[in-house]
Design an enzyme around this catalytic site. Structure first.
Site, mmCIF file in Angstrom:
data_model
loop_
_atom_site.group_PDB
_atom_site.id
_atom_site.type_symbol
_atom_site.label_atom_id
_atom_site.label_comp_id
_atom_site.label_asym_id
_atom_site.label_seq_id
_atom_site.Cartn_x
_atom_site.Cartn_y
_atom_site.Cartn_z
ATOM 1 N N ARG A 189 0.699 -1.209 -0.139
ATOM 2 C CA ARG A 189 -0.109 0.061 -0.107
ATOM 3 C C ARG A 189 0.894 1.195 -0.159
ATOM 4 N NH1 ARG A 189 -2.564 -3.841 -0.285
ATOM 5 N NH2 ARG A 189 -2.456 -3.093 -2.377
ATOM 6 N N HIS B 117 -6.685 8.393 10.863
ATOM 7 C CA HIS B 117 -6.238 7.293 10.873
ATOM 8 C C HIS B 117 -4.781 6.776 10.742
ATOM 9 C CE1 HIS B 117 -10.509 5.691 9.611
ATOM 10 N NE2 HIS B 117 -10.468 5.758 10.962
ATOM 11 N N ASP C 184 -2.603 8.207 3.161
ATOM 12 C CA ASP C 184 -1.831 8.514 1.848
ATOM 13 C C ASP C 184 -1.198 9.956 2.329
ATOM 14 O OD1 ASP C 184 -3.244 10.421 0.493
ATOM 15 O OD2 ASP C 184 -4.498 8.841 -0.133
ATOM 16 N N SER D 137 -17.781 7.111 2.547
ATOM 17 C CA SER D 137 -19.176 6.321 2.821
ATOM 18 C C SER D 137 -19.666 6.502 3.973
ATOM 19 C CB SER D 137 -18.826 4.733 2.271
ATOM 20 O OG SER D 137 -18.123 4.176 3.488
ATOM 21 N N CYS E 15 4.603 0.777 24.412
ATOM 22 C CA CYS E 15 4.871 1.883 25.042
ATOM 23 C C CYS E 15 4.324 3.287 24.190
ATOM 24 C CB CYS E 15 6.270 2.313 25.348
ATOM 25 S SG CYS E 15 7.316 2.709 24.077
ATOM 26 N N ASN F 34 -7.700 9.196 5.141
ATOM 27 C CA ASN F 34 -6.898 8.768 4.331
ATOM 28 C C ASN F 34 -5.261 8.590 4.985
ATOM 29 O OD1 ASN F 34 -8.686 8.544 2.571
ATOM 30 N ND2 ASN F 34 -7.986 10.025 1.120
HETATM 31 P P1 NAD Z 1 -15.031 3.647 1.680
HETATM 32 O O1 NAD Z 1 -14.177 2.878 0.824
HETATM 33 O O2 NAD Z 1 -15.883 3.145 2.600
HETATM 34 O O3 NAD Z 1 -16.035 4.602 0.684
HETATM 35 C C1 NAD Z 1 -15.262 5.229 -0.292
HETATM 36 C C2 NAD Z 1 -16.258 6.346 -0.863
HETATM 37 O O4 NAD Z 1 -15.725 7.441 -1.797
HETATM 38 C C3 NAD Z 1 -17.521 6.070 -1.266
HETATM 39 O O5 NAD Z 1 -18.687 6.612 -0.982
HETATM 40 C C4 NAD Z 1 -17.553 6.234 -2.977
HETATM 41 O O6 NAD Z 1 -18.790 6.548 -3.582
HETATM 42 C C5 NAD Z 1 -16.469 7.411 -3.088
HETATM 43 N N1 NAD Z 1 -15.734 7.349 -4.283
HETATM 44 C C6 NAD Z 1 -15.254 6.280 -4.928
HETATM 45 N N2 NAD Z 1 -14.403 6.882 -6.000
HETATM 46 C C7 NAD Z 1 -14.782 8.298 -5.971
HETATM 47 C C8 NAD Z 1 -14.091 9.109 -6.964
HETATM 48 N N3 NAD Z 1 -13.356 8.882 -7.897
HETATM 49 N N4 NAD Z 1 -14.677 10.400 -6.488
HETATM 50 C C9 NAD Z 1 -15.305 10.678 -5.673
HETATM 51 N N5 NAD Z 1 -15.830 9.888 -4.831
HETATM 52 C C10 NAD Z 1 -15.552 8.322 -4.913
HETATM 53 O O7 NAD Z 1 -13.813 4.707 2.033
HETATM 54 P P2 NAD Z 1 -13.864 5.547 3.450
HETATM 55 O O8 NAD Z 1 -15.234 6.131 3.699
HETATM 56 O O9 NAD Z 1 -12.788 6.410 3.597
HETATM 57 O O10 NAD Z 1 -13.599 4.425 4.811
HETATM 58 C C11 NAD Z 1 -12.545 3.499 4.495
HETATM 59 C C12 NAD Z 1 -11.574 3.401 5.330
HETATM 60 O O11 NAD Z 1 -10.460 2.838 4.678
HETATM 61 C C13 NAD Z 1 -11.160 4.666 5.915
HETATM 62 O O12 NAD Z 1 -10.387 4.716 7.032
HETATM 63 C C14 NAD Z 1 -10.155 5.109 4.802
HETATM 64 O O13 NAD Z 1 -9.372 6.377 4.986
HETATM 65 C C15 NAD Z 1 -9.542 4.076 4.687
HETATM 66 N N6 NAD Z 1 -8.741 4.232 3.233
HETATM 67 C C16 NAD Z 1 -7.795 4.899 3.032
HETATM 68 C C17 NAD Z 1 -7.192 5.025 1.837
HETATM 69 C C18 NAD Z 1 -6.170 6.185 1.402
HETATM 70 O O14 NAD Z 1 -5.382 6.377 2.269
HETATM 71 N N7 NAD Z 1 -6.120 6.478 0.331
HETATM 72 C C19 NAD Z 1 -7.552 4.349 0.643
HETATM 73 C C20 NAD Z 1 -8.484 3.278 0.987
HETATM 74 C C21 NAD Z 1 -9.121 2.988 2.503
HETATM 75 ZN ZN ZN Z 2 8.115 0.775 23.071
#
Ligand code: NAD
Ligand code: ZN
Length: 266
Positions: free
Chosen positions: A81, A131, A116, A205, A142, A114
């Site tokens: 990732r 997160h 990233d 979401s 610790c 996110n």
């Molecule tokens: P989720 O996967 O539950 O939902 C993604 C949402 O993004 C959906 O509502 C979808 O409709 C929308 N989406 C998808 N493609 C899109 C686009 N091109 N433009 C606009 N909207 C778009 O994600 P979440 O609610 O962030 O929860 C998942 C967990 O996993 C969170 O903690 C998230 O941060 C983490 N996560 C992080 C990363 C990253 O750091 N880039 C990637 C994946 C998941």
């Molecule tokens: Zn430690």
């Protein structure tokens, strides 16, 4: 840890720029989907990549209860990732948010789920990563944590403070405490909001963090509320938003930014 939290709290000054509207942004995986990073659970507009928890078992790769037993697998998974994320480029939405922050200093607050660093790569500052983020490691014995920058996670690394080998990427796993949620709730709490503030929920979401009750609706829970997602989903009450944009955030960004600026300039 406490020092870190205090520092973060200082970044949420609801007293600063009292008379100017603020833009409060809550983003999720969808913000980075157009940069080629897979979402975890919901549809990814760029579905050349399946969402991750359909391909990988989250109980093996992302569970705080058993992370140490699965240490090698977990490190491999998160190194993949990290590699993917470091090679990605910010899209229009990351760049647009960073520009708004520059253009309206002290008015734009960015909170993200996110891990990233694409908002940072776009030039944004002071991002509340509730997160965690991919450039840090932590010791679960610790709680000490440190930056490793762009280097890969090394499963042999030990904690420099307590010498424990219970060292993992500082990414919140399922079942792990997320101390920065307090800061997030504080930032979005309607009691701390001003009438002309703008809330932008983008690419999330609401299934992991549901800001529904906090965002609220109606004149007693002020601010202009904008939702940006790829599609309409039933985990979000759209009636609570004043405006919804469906489709790719990257493609719709110009229109979204115009709407935001219209409200920021009142
Ligand atoms: P989720 O996967 O539950 O939902 C993604 C949402 O993004 C959906 O509502 C979808 O409709 C929308 N989406 C998808 N493609 C899109 C686009 N091109 N433009 C606009 N909207 C778009 O994600 P979440 O609610 O962030 O929860 C998942 C967990 O996993 C969170 O903690 C998230 O941060 C983490 N996560 C992080 C990363 C990253 O750091 N880039 C990637 C994946 C998941
Ligand atoms: Zn430690």
């Amino acid at each position: 840890m406490i020092e870190y939290l205090i520092k973060k709290f200082k970044k949420i000054p609801h007293t600063v720029e009292k008379n100017k509207p603020r833009l409060l942004v809550f983003s999720g995986a969808g913000l980075s989907a157009d940069s080629g990073i897979a979402t975890y659970r919901e549809a990814n507009a760029n579905n050349q990549k399946e969402n991750l928890w359909k391909t990988y078992d989250a109980n093996v790769y992302s569970n705080y209860q058993n992370w140490y037993e699965n240490k090698e697998k977990l490190f491999d998974f998160w190194n993949q990732r990290k590699h993917e994320m470091l090679n990605a480029q910010p899209n229009n939405a990351h760049l647009g948010l960073a520009n708004l922050q520059k253009k309206y200093p002290n008015q734009v607050f960015l909170a993200t789920q996110n891990i990233d660093l694409l908002l940072e790569k776009a030039g944004a500052k002071n991002i509340l990563h509730v997160h965690g983020k991919i450039d840090e490691m932590m010791c679960t014995d610790c709680q000490h944590f440190w930056s490793i920058g762009l280097a890969s996670y090394n499963s042999k690394e030990i904690c420099e403070k307590c010498k424990s080998d219970k060292v993992k990427p500082k990414i919140i796993l399922f079942g792990e405490q997320a101390p920065l949620y307090n800061n997030l709730y504080e930032l979005f709490d309607f009691r701390n909001r001003q009438e002309h503030d703008i809330i932008l929920c983008i690419g999330t979401s609401f299934k992991v963090i549901n800001l529904d009750m906090i965002i609220g609706y109606g004149k007693y829970q002020p601010s202009y509320k904008i939702l940006v997602n790829y599609e309409s989903i039933n985990s979000i009450k759209e009636a609570r938003f004043d405006e919804c944009f469906f489709g790719k955030a990257n493609d719709n960004w110009q229109q979204i930014e115009r709407t935001i600026e219209k409200h920021l300039n009142i």
